[in-house]
Design a protein around this motif. Structure first.
Motif, PDB file in Angstrom:
ATOM      1  N   ALA A  66       0.859  -1.181   0.000  1.00 21.38           N
ATOM      2  CA  ALA A  66       0.000   0.000   0.000  1.00 21.38           C
ATOM      3  C   ALA A  66       0.897   1.233   0.000  1.00 21.38           C
ATOM      4  O   ALA A  66       1.756   1.392   0.866  1.00 21.38           O
ATOM      5  N   ASP A  73       2.702   3.833  -7.218  1.00 19.11           N
ATOM      6  CA  ASP A  73       1.479   3.195  -6.734  1.00 19.11           C
ATOM      7  C   ASP A  73       1.187   1.924  -7.542  1.00 19.11           C
ATOM      8  O   ASP A  73       0.929   1.995  -8.738  1.00 19.11           O
ATOM      9  N   THR A  75      -1.425   0.020  -7.415  1.00 16.67           N
ATOM     10  CA  THR A  75      -2.854  -0.310  -7.385  1.00 16.67           C
ATOM     11  C   THR A  75      -3.335  -0.927  -8.689  1.00 16.67           C
ATOM     12  O   THR A  75      -4.143  -1.875  -8.680  1.00 16.67           O
ATOM     13  N   LYS A  76      -2.868  -0.435  -9.836  1.00 22.54           N
ATOM     14  CA  LYS A  76      -3.300  -0.971 -11.127  1.00 22.54           C
ATOM     15  C   LYS A  76      -2.943  -2.445 -11.271  1.00 22.54           C
ATOM     16  O   LYS A  76      -3.681  -3.220 -11.875  1.00 22.54           O
ATOM     17  N   GLU A  79      -5.497  -4.356  -9.084  1.00 21.07           N
ATOM     18  CA  GLU A  79      -6.826  -4.383  -9.704  1.00 21.07           C
ATOM     19  C   GLU A  79      -6.866  -5.362 -10.874  1.00 21.07           C
ATOM     20  O   GLU A  79      -7.829  -6.121 -11.035  1.00 21.07           O
ATOM     21  N   VAL A 108      -9.174  -3.304  -3.377  1.00 17.16           N
ATOM     22  CA  VAL A 108      -8.184  -2.360  -2.855  1.00 17.16           C
ATOM     23  C   VAL A 108      -8.853  -1.096  -2.330  1.00 17.16           C
ATOM     24  O   VAL A 108      -8.215  -0.063  -2.161  1.00 17.16           O
TER      25      VAL A 108
END
Length: 219
Positions: A66, A73, A75-76, A79, A108
Motif C-alpha cells: 500500500a 502506486d 494499485t493498477k 486491480e 483495494v
C-alpha cells in the motif's frame, strides 16, 4: 597530516551512507507528493511493464504494498490481478516483532471489509478480517524501496521489514522461491557502478520496473 585513526573516522560507514541517501530520497519523495497527477501517470506506466510481463502472467498469488504519498502506486497491478482471479495480498505489519505477514484482499478499496484500512503511522493494511496467506504460496512480490540499483540492490526505509521477510523466502532444494520485482521511478534507479551501499543482510530483487520499462536485474 591526519593520523590513520583520524582518517578512519572521516570515512563514512555503510550505515551512514545509507542514512544520508535516505534523507535525499525521502526529500525527493516529498517533492513528488506535491504533484499527485504526475505520480499517478508515472505509476501507471511502471505498472504496465509488470502487467504485460511473463512473471505476472504466470503468477497465481501476488503480494503488493500500500503506497505512501510520492511512492510509485501498484494499485493498477492489484486491480488487474483481481480481475483475472489471481490471489492478491498486502502486508500486515507486526511492529513488535518487526515482521510482515501477507493477508489476502478482495479489493483495494479503503475501509472495505475485504480491503485496506488505515493503521499506525498512516500506513494502510489489510482489514483485520482478511485471512493470512502462507508466504510459501506467493509467486510474485512487488517490493517497495526509496531506491534500487541496476544490480537489484534496494535502499529501504531502515526498518528491515522487507529484508527479514525476503530472507524467510530464500527457499532450498525443492522449494519454490517467489520472483521479486522492485517498483520505483527512474530517478530512483541508480546505475552500477557506483550502485547503492550494501550490507550482508540486504536482499536483492530479481527485476525492477520504472515508468521507462521493466528490467531483469538478477537477485
Amino acid at each position: 597530516m591526519p593520523s590513520r585513526r583520524h582518517v578512519r573516522w572521516l570515512v563514512p560507514t555503510i550505515a551512514e551512507k545509507k542514512a544520508r541517501l535516505r534523507q535525499e530520497y525521502k526529500a525527493a519523495e516529498r517533492q513528488r507528493a506535491k504533484d499527485p497527477e504526475v505520480v499517478k501517470s508515472m505509476s501507471h506506466r511502471a505498472c504496465a511493464g509488470i502487467i504485460y510481463s511473463q512473471m505476472f502472467m504466470t503468477a497465481r498469488a501476488i503480494m503488493l504494498y500500500a503506497t505512501l504519498p510520492g511512492e510509485p502506486d501498484p494499485t493498477k497491478i492489484a486491480e488487474h490481478a483481481l480481475s483475472l482471479g489471481k490471489t492478491v495480498a498486502f502486508p500486515r505489519i507486526d511492529w513488535a516483532s518487526r515482521e510482515l505477514t501477507p493477508a489476502v484482499v478482495g479489493c483495494v478499496d479503503d475501509g472495505a471489509a475485504n480491503g485496506l484500512v488505515l493503521q499506525r503511522l498512516g500506513l494502510r493494511e489489510p482489514n483485520p478480517a482478511c485471512p493470512p496467506l502462507d508466504p510459501a504460496k506467493l509467486d510474485l512480490i512487488i517490493v517497495p524501496a526509496l531506491a534500487f540499483d541496476a544490480a537489484g540492490n534496494r535502499l529501504g526505509r531502515g526498518g528491515g521489514f522487507y529484508d527479514r521477510f525476503l530472507a524467510g523466502l530464500a527457499g532450498g532444494p525443492g522449494c519454490k522461491r517467489p520472483v521479486t520485482c522492485g517498483l520505483c521511478f527512474s530517478t530512483s534507479l541508480v546505475a552500477v557502478p557506483p550502485g547503492l551501499p550494501v550490507e550482508a543482510h540486504d536482499h536483492r530483487v530479481d527485476a525492477v520496473a520504472t515508468e521507462l520499462g521493466l528490467s531483469m536485474v538478477g537477485g
